[in-house]
Design a protein around this motif. Structure first.
Motif, mmCIF file in Angstrom:
data_model
loop_
_atom_site.group_PDB
_atom_site.id
_atom_site.type_symbol
_atom_site.label_atom_id
_atom_site.label_comp_id
_atom_site.label_asym_id
_atom_site.label_seq_id
_atom_site.Cartn_x
_atom_site.Cartn_y
_atom_site.Cartn_z
ATOM 1 N N ARG A 61 0.824 -1.202 0.000
ATOM 2 C CA ARG A 61 0.000 0.000 0.000
ATOM 3 C C ARG A 61 0.863 1.258 0.000
ATOM 4 N N LEU A 62 1.935 1.251 0.791
ATOM 5 C CA LEU A 62 2.825 2.425 0.831
ATOM 6 C C LEU A 62 3.533 2.622 -0.505
ATOM 7 N N LYS A 63 3.961 1.530 -1.127
ATOM 8 C CA LYS A 63 4.610 1.628 -2.445
ATOM 9 C C LYS A 63 3.660 2.209 -3.482
ATOM 10 N N LEU A 64 2.436 1.713 -3.510
ATOM 11 C CA LEU A 64 1.450 2.215 -4.459
ATOM 12 C C LEU A 64 1.142 3.685 -4.221
ATOM 13 N N GLU A 65 1.038 4.082 -2.971
ATOM 14 C CA GLU A 65 0.771 5.481 -2.647
ATOM 15 C C GLU A 65 1.932 6.353 -3.099
ATOM 16 N N LYS A 66 3.141 5.858 -2.932
ATOM 17 C CA LYS A 66 4.337 6.595 -3.361
ATOM 18 C C LYS A 66 4.297 6.763 -4.884
ATOM 19 N N TRP A 67 3.973 5.717 -5.609
ATOM 20 C CA TRP A 67 3.879 5.785 -7.070
ATOM 21 C C TRP A 67 2.783 6.751 -7.488
#
Length: 173
Positions: free
Chosen positions: A162-168
């Protein structure tokens, strides 16, 4: 508790006479009342998974009777000189197995006693109507809950993903 292999035998005209909605439809046309009963029982069968057999009394109508499927229900019109009660008793005996329960829906007290004596479980027209209404509410609540779920994928992702997707999403790498 009911199991999926249980069977519900319904005295069709008994329900039509006992349920206010169907009784008022019957006064306008018996076919409309029968169709509405079958719709209601089809929803019930779909929700519970029970096999539902609806028996209509045609003992004063000449002919061999008929059995057919409608809305995935089994619909039986009794043969000449056979009452719905006699047909329900016969079906209760034929469908009885150790691994399944037979439920008979009728408000005919004599019929309840006879089928109970054959091992079937009794259910009055009023009790069945209450169950149908409760199932309808449960279906509506499920549909409403499903429509309120915003993002089903989000709840199934780990925090790291979830954090990776939010960063992207924000343009980061």
């Amino acid at each position: 508790m009911r199991r999926r292999d249980d069977v519900l035998l319904v005295d069709g005209y008994n329900m039509i006479g006992a349920w206010p909605e169907l009784a008022s439809l019957r006064d306008k046309g018996l076919e409309d009342a029968r169709d509405r009963l079958l719709e209601m029982l089809a929803d019930y069968q779909g929700f519970t998974g029970l096999m539902v057999v609806v028996v209509f009394d045609a003992h004063q109508v000449p002919g061999a009777g008929s059995t057919f499927k409608q809305h995935r229900l089994t619909v039986v019109f009794t043969k000449e000189k056979e009452t719905a009660d006699a047909c329900i008793e016969r079906l209760a005996a034929e469908l009885a197995m150790r691994s399944r329960n037979i439920h008979v829906a009728t408000s005919d007290m004599a019929e309840q006693h006879v089928t109970f004596g054959k091992g079937a479980l009794r259910l009055s027209a009023r009790e069945l109507l209450i169950e149908l209404k409760q199932n309808r509410k449960a279906i509506e609540q499920k549909v409403e809950h499903k429509s309120q779920v915003r993002n089903e994928l989000d709840g199934n992702l780990s925090m790291e993903v979830r954090l990776k997707l939010e960063k992207w999403r924000r343009g980061g790498k």
